[in-house]
Design a protein around this motif. Structure first.
Motif, mmCIF file in Angstrom:
data_model
loop_
_atom_site.group_PDB
_atom_site.id
_atom_site.type_symbol
_atom_site.label_atom_id
_atom_site.label_comp_id
_atom_site.label_asym_id
_atom_site.label_seq_id
_atom_site.Cartn_x
_atom_site.Cartn_y
_atom_site.Cartn_z
ATOM 1 N N ILE A 159 27.449 -28.577 1.762
ATOM 2 C CA ILE A 159 26.122 -29.145 2.008
ATOM 3 C C ILE A 159 25.272 -29.036 0.751
ATOM 4 C CG2 ILE A 159 23.959 -28.830 3.285
ATOM 5 C CD1 ILE A 159 25.693 -28.074 5.729
ATOM 6 N N ARG A 181 26.141 -29.478 -2.148
ATOM 7 C CA ARG A 181 26.532 -30.524 -3.099
ATOM 8 C C ARG A 181 26.030 -31.906 -2.689
ATOM 9 N NH1 ARG A 181 32.788 -29.548 -3.871
ATOM 10 N NH2 ARG A 181 32.540 -31.270 -5.326
ATOM 11 N N LEU A 182 25.391 -32.012 -1.535
ATOM 12 C CA LEU A 182 24.838 -33.282 -1.075
ATOM 13 C C LEU A 182 23.489 -33.544 -1.750
ATOM 14 C CD1 LEU A 182 25.500 -32.973 2.775
ATOM 15 C CD2 LEU A 182 26.836 -34.281 1.116
ATOM 16 N N SER A 183 23.043 -34.794 -1.702
ATOM 17 C CA SER A 183 21.719 -35.134 -2.235
ATOM 18 C C SER A 183 20.647 -34.579 -1.297
ATOM 19 C CB SER A 183 21.563 -36.654 -2.357
ATOM 20 O OG SER A 183 21.386 -37.221 -1.072
ATOM 21 N N GLU A 220 20.566 -36.541 1.935
ATOM 22 C CA GLU A 220 21.770 -36.287 2.738
ATOM 23 C C GLU A 220 21.672 -34.926 3.431
ATOM 24 O OE1 GLU A 220 24.988 -38.847 0.081
ATOM 25 O OE2 GLU A 220 24.581 -36.753 -0.445
ATOM 26 N N LYS A 221 21.093 -33.941 2.748
ATOM 27 C CA LYS A 221 20.894 -32.629 3.366
ATOM 28 C C LYS A 221 19.992 -32.733 4.584
ATOM 29 C CE LYS A 221 21.364 -29.879 -0.833
ATOM 30 N NZ LYS A 221 20.642 -29.046 -1.811
ATOM 31 N N VAL A 274 27.180 -39.946 5.343
ATOM 32 C CA VAL A 274 26.994 -38.541 4.987
ATOM 33 C C VAL A 274 28.103 -37.682 5.601
ATOM 34 C CG1 VAL A 274 25.474 -36.533 5.267
ATOM 35 C CG2 VAL A 274 24.510 -38.743 4.640
ATOM 36 N N LYS A 277 31.203 -38.182 3.573
ATOM 37 C CA LYS A 277 31.089 -37.485 2.292
ATOM 38 C C LYS A 277 31.273 -35.980 2.487
ATOM 39 C CE LYS A 277 28.061 -36.978 -1.713
ATOM 40 N NZ LYS A 277 26.794 -37.434 -2.329
ATOM 41 N N LEU A 278 30.697 -35.430 3.531
ATOM 42 C CA LEU A 278 30.824 -33.993 3.803
ATOM 43 C C LEU A 278 32.266 -33.638 4.129
ATOM 44 C CD1 LEU A 278 29.179 -31.423 3.894
ATOM 45 C CD2 LEU A 278 28.691 -31.876 6.292
#
Length: 167
Positions: free
Chosen positions: A114, A116-118, A121-122, A155, A158-159
């Protein structure tokens, strides 16, 4: 509304919803001191906005909207002028798991992914983990429900990808 009543109403609201604020702070700050600073900033901004709160909106929506905006702004400020490394700091990649127990490693892996998400996105993941409906997410984030569905799907993909990648 008299000042004493407003103050007690605000404190009751804050006490009843501390979990929301702490989760937002945990998601956007890995360091305990930074989390505490962010929490205080969120509370300050909530206090400033409290006179303008209209009971027609859900209180959780109002709280999330302010807390996420403050957290994202705070993160952007911190990345513009990075703090010098302090001795004894543990980099987030090797930070100890947030809890102990059989699922601690999985939880630590999830928080690293998490992290590493934008910023946006978080926010989606936080609201998803809080089991907010797409309607609530759309209201909090100020976008359409359809846009929430599309972005949430991206998202989550991506996660999943981040969780399967070696660190």
């Amino acid at each position: 509304m008299n000042p004493a009543s407003a103050s007690s109403d605000f404190l009751a609201l804050l006490n009843a919803n501390q979990g929301i604020l702490h989760r937002v702070c945990r998601l956007y700050c890995s360091d305990a001191d930074d989390r505490q600073d962010l929490y205080q900033e969120v509370v300050l901004q909530l206090w400033r906005a409290f006179p303008g709160y209209r009971p027609t909106a859900k209180i959780s929506t109002w709280l999330y909207r302010i807390a996420l905006n403050v957290a994202i702004s705070n993160l952007r400020q911190r990345t513009r002028r990075p703090a010098p490394e302090r001795l004894g700091d543990v980099p987030p990649e090797v930070a100890p798991p947030p809890e102990s127990g059989p699922d601690a490693d999985d939880l630590a892996d999830l928080y690293r992914a998490i992290g590493r998400l934008s910023d946006v996105e978080k926010a989606f993941i936080l609201l998803y983990l809080e089991e907010r409906t797409y309607e609530e997410m759309a209201d909090i984030l100020g976008i359409t429900q359809n846009n929430v569905r599309v972005k949430m799907h991206r998202v989550q993909d991506k996660l999943r990808h981040l969780l399967t990648q070696p660190v």
